[in-house]
Scaffold this active site. Structure first.
Site, PDB file in Angstrom:
ATOM      1  N   GLY A   1      -3.179  80.620  61.503  1.00  0.00           N
ATOM      2  CA  GLY A   1      -3.924  80.872  60.257  1.00  0.00           C
ATOM      3  C   GLY A   1      -4.840  82.067  60.354  1.00  0.00           C
ATOM      4  O   GLY A   1      -4.826  82.814  61.335  1.00  0.00           O
ATOM      5  N   SER A   2      -5.681  82.223  59.301  1.00  0.00           N
ATOM      6  CA  SER A   2      -6.544  83.396  59.211  1.00  0.00           C
ATOM      7  C   SER A   2      -7.602  83.417  60.310  1.00  0.00           C
ATOM      8  O   SER A   2      -7.976  84.476  60.800  1.00  0.00           O
ATOM      9  CB  SER A   2      -7.213  83.426  57.835  1.00  0.00           C
ATOM     10  OG  SER A   2      -7.828  82.183  57.582  1.00  0.00           O
ATOM     11  N   CYS A   3      -8.098  82.238  60.717  1.00  0.00           N
ATOM     12  CA  CYS A   3      -9.163  82.291  61.724  1.00  0.00           C
ATOM     13  C   CYS A   3      -8.753  81.694  63.057  1.00  0.00           C
ATOM     14  O   CYS A   3      -9.584  81.585  63.953  1.00  0.00           O
ATOM     15  CB  CYS A   3     -10.452  81.677  61.183  1.00  0.00           C
ATOM     16  SG  CYS A   3     -10.269  80.053  60.515  1.00  0.00           S
TER      17      CYS A   3
ATOM     18  N   LYS B   1      -7.635  72.827  65.302  1.00  0.00           N
ATOM     19  CA  LYS B   1      -7.724  74.228  64.876  1.00  0.00           C
ATOM     20  C   LYS B   1      -8.625  74.924  65.877  1.00  0.00           C
ATOM     21  O   LYS B   1      -9.784  74.532  66.053  1.00  0.00           O
ATOM     22  CB  LYS B   1      -8.347  74.327  63.480  1.00  0.00           C
ATOM     23  CG  LYS B   1      -7.363  74.054  62.370  1.00  0.00           C
ATOM     24  CD  LYS B   1      -7.945  74.482  61.017  1.00  0.00           C
ATOM     25  CE  LYS B   1      -6.898  74.366  59.948  1.00  0.00           C
ATOM     26  NZ  LYS B   1      -7.273  75.034  58.708  1.00  0.00           N
TER      27      LYS B   1
ATOM     28  N   ASP C   1      -6.578  77.645  46.005  1.00  0.00           N
ATOM     29  CA  ASP C   1      -5.264  77.972  46.576  1.00  0.00           C
ATOM     30  C   ASP C   1      -4.345  76.744  46.493  1.00  0.00           C
ATOM     31  O   ASP C   1      -3.705  76.364  47.483  1.00  0.00           O
ATOM     32  CB  ASP C   1      -5.460  78.437  48.028  1.00  0.00           C
ATOM     33  CG  ASP C   1      -4.246  79.171  48.581  1.00  0.00           C
ATOM     34  OD1 ASP C   1      -3.311  79.428  47.812  1.00  0.00           O
ATOM     35  OD2 ASP C   1      -4.245  79.476  49.791  1.00  0.00           O
TER      36      ASP C   1
HETATM   37  N1  ATP Z   1      -4.221  67.930  59.392  1.00  0.00           N
HETATM   38  C1  ATP Z   1      -2.999  68.451  59.438  1.00  0.00           C
HETATM   39  N2  ATP Z   1      -1.934  67.683  59.697  1.00  0.00           N
HETATM   40  C2  ATP Z   1      -0.693  68.223  59.765  1.00  0.00           C
HETATM   41  N3  ATP Z   1      -0.426  69.526  59.547  1.00  0.00           N
HETATM   42  C3  ATP Z   1      -1.449  70.328  59.274  1.00  0.00           C
HETATM   43  C4  ATP Z   1      -2.786  69.850  59.202  1.00  0.00           C
HETATM   44  N4  ATP Z   1      -3.609  70.865  58.900  1.00  0.00           N
HETATM   45  C5  ATP Z   1      -2.827  71.936  58.779  1.00  0.00           C
HETATM   46  N5  ATP Z   1      -1.537  71.637  58.996  1.00  0.00           N
HETATM   47  C6  ATP Z   1      -0.386  72.567  58.959  1.00  0.00           C
HETATM   48  O1  ATP Z   1      -0.892  73.878  59.072  1.00  0.00           O
HETATM   49  C7  ATP Z   1      -0.641  74.614  57.866  1.00  0.00           C
HETATM   50  C8  ATP Z   1      -1.814  75.486  57.525  1.00  0.00           C
HETATM   51  O2  ATP Z   1      -2.950  74.700  57.319  1.00  0.00           O
HETATM   52  P1  ATP Z   1      -4.264  75.296  56.695  1.00  0.00           P
HETATM   53  O3  ATP Z   1      -3.888  75.892  55.372  1.00  0.00           O
HETATM   54  O4  ATP Z   1      -5.317  74.262  56.726  1.00  0.00           O
HETATM   55  O5  ATP Z   1      -4.593  76.436  57.722  1.00  0.00           O
HETATM   56  P2  ATP Z   1      -5.221  77.875  57.502  1.00  0.00           P
HETATM   57  O6  ATP Z   1      -4.177  78.879  57.127  1.00  0.00           O
HETATM   58  O7  ATP Z   1      -6.007  78.114  58.742  1.00  0.00           O
HETATM   59  O8  ATP Z   1      -6.114  77.661  56.233  1.00  0.00           O
HETATM   60  P3  ATP Z   1      -7.541  78.175  55.869  1.00  0.00           P
HETATM   61  O9  ATP Z   1      -7.763  79.501  56.527  1.00  0.00           O
HETATM   62  O10 ATP Z   1      -7.441  78.243  54.389  1.00  0.00           O
HETATM   63  O11 ATP Z   1      -8.452  77.086  56.361  1.00  0.00           O
HETATM   64  C9  ATP Z   1      -0.334  73.565  56.802  1.00  0.00           C
HETATM   65  O12 ATP Z   1       0.547  74.079  55.826  1.00  0.00           O
HETATM   66  C10 ATP Z   1       0.312  72.482  57.623  1.00  0.00           C
HETATM   67  O13 ATP Z   1       1.674  72.752  57.814  1.00  0.00           O
END
Ligand code: ATP
Length: 427
Positions: free
Chosen positions: A128-130, A152, A256
């Protein structure tokens, strides 16, 4: 100066031959004129100050009805938010990552998970972004009952600001508290780098992957039935609306809403994730310009960079219904992502997909009114969904024969293929 003397003479009504009166007049001029000038300057200063303070106040109060989270009033030494567990405070004056983590960790004591309880065997599920998201197990208490969690991890190397931002995200989850349709925080490890956020594991992953798998000949996998009926589309949609109502009650919005940001359990419980944008609005009072949200899900006011709010989520919810009923087709397949604003400005919206009933299409269309005020409120939309669900088909399984090619999907939908979490091995 001559003009001023004449004025003072006139004020004192001096005779031109009265020398004493003229001298006295000049003395008055020396005193009165600076006093007048200082007085005028002070009045002007007071007016400018008043206008400045008034402007600041109206900026802080704006614009409630759009459900924009207000900028926290106090941005001095601490950033405060009323959490379920009381107030949380973010010291903003720390100069090193280590001292910041030392100061902040006690306030997150209830959430701390000892690092050695988190398994080192991490399965990457998203970048992800962070940071990167992994699946891991936590062994606490009974070693025979390890708990699966989603970790994360803040990307490294991380500077002070990135660490503060990541910890802010943890505090944001704490502030939100629990809701059955929102992915919830299980804990964190913040005493040193790398910093972890532990979330409940929604094992079946995101709704978009589920929809794509429903196109295939897969029947069940780990207890999840890969079939979707119209009634189930309403069932999932209603849960997403409940999560949005929860956010709205806290003067927040998601920003989003899309199938890729919804997690799904085997009993079709839906959980909204991807709360990064909601956090930014909460913490900064605005969406950061660095965050790219795929354009095809955005309401016109977002595309026009006008203030966003919960009515923008309602627009995106209409796109989500489209995604579900087409089993994960990219929105506006014939429109290039960068032309979406011009397309909408011409008064166009998506046509009814062949798998979509007229009732569901009418609900979608109500979400896609150009004017925000013409879109339904969350509660109204939920009632429409509940009414439609009562007469909906719960037998016929939605079918789309073409399989999805993720690269093609990403190009048409206008997002990067890396942002998709779909497991290629099941294709
Ligand atoms: N609690 C979880 N259980 C299972 N899969 C997850 C979970 N959280 C995230 N994921 C997986 O990771 C993907 C990305 O999650 P998320 O959008 O929260 O991350 P991100 O890109 O870091 O978002 P943001 O920067 O908006 O927080 C989701 O589409 C999913 O496939």
């Amino acid at each position: 100066m001559g003009e001023e003397r004449r004025t003072v003479r006139a004020l004192l009504q001096c005779n031109l031959n009265d020398k004493m009166c003229l001298v006295q007049g000049e003395e008055y001029a020396v005193v009165i004129i600076p006093v007048l000038m200082v007085g005028t300057f002070l009045i002007l200063l007071a007016v400018i100050l008043w206008l400045f303070i008034k402007g600041q106040r109206s900026q802080q109060q704006r614009p409630g009805h759009r459900a924009i989270a207000p900028v926290p009033a106090s941005r001095g030494l601490t950033w405060e938010a009323e959490g379920h567990g009381g107030k949380v405070a973010m010291p903003l004056t720390e100069t090193s990552v280590e001292s910041f983590l030392r100061t902040i960790t006690p306030s997150l004591a209830k959430l701390q998970v000892p690092r050695d309880q988190v398994s080192e065997d991490l399965e990457q599920i998203h970048k992800g972004s962070c940071g990167t998201t992994y699946r891991a197990t936590v062994i606490s208490g009974d070693p025979a009952k390890p708990k699966s969690v989603v970790v994360k991890a803040l990307k490294e190397p991380a500077g002070l600001q990135e660490v503060q931002d990541f910890v802010g995200r943890i505090q944001f989850y704490q502030y939100l508290g629990k809701h059955q349709n929102l992915v919830h925080l299980e804990g964190c490890c913040t005493e040193r780098l790398p910093v972890y956020m532990l979330l409940e594991d929604v094992v079946h992953g995101d709704l978009l992957s589920f929809l794509w798998t429903c196109r295939r000949d897969v029947m069940t996998m780990d207890g999840l039935l890969y079939d979707l009926t119209e009634k189930q589309v309403y069932h999932i949609g209603k849960q997403v609306l409940l999560a949005l109502e929860f956010l709205q009650d806290k003067h927040l919005f998601h920003g989003d809403v899309a199938a890729r940001n919804i997690l799904i359990q085997s009993d079709l419980t839906a959980k909204l994730c991807g709360l990064g944008l909601a956090y930014e609005v909460h913490a900064l009072g605005a969406i950061s310009t660095a965050r790219a949200v795929p354009l095809k899900w955005l309401a016109p006011e977002r595309l026009l960079l006008r203030p966003a709010g919960i009515r923008g989520d309602i627009w995106s919810f209409g796109i989500l219904l489209y995604e579900m009923v087409t089993l994960g087709a990219p929105p506006y397949p014939e429109v290039p992502p960068t032309s979406i604003l011009q397309y909408l400005q011409r008064g166009k919206i998506m046509t009814r997909p062949s798998t979509c009933t007229h009732t569901m299409y009418n609900i979608m269309k109500s979400c896609w009114h150009w004017s925000e005020d013409s879109r339904p409120l969350l509660g109204e939309l939920r009632s429409h969904l509940e009414a439609a669900a009562r007469t909906s088909d719960d037998k016929a399984v939605l079918q789309v024969p073409e399989l999805v090619v993720p690269e093609l999907y990403a190009a048409v939908a206008g997002l990067s293929v890396d942002s998709l979490s779909y497991c290629y091995s099941v294709l």
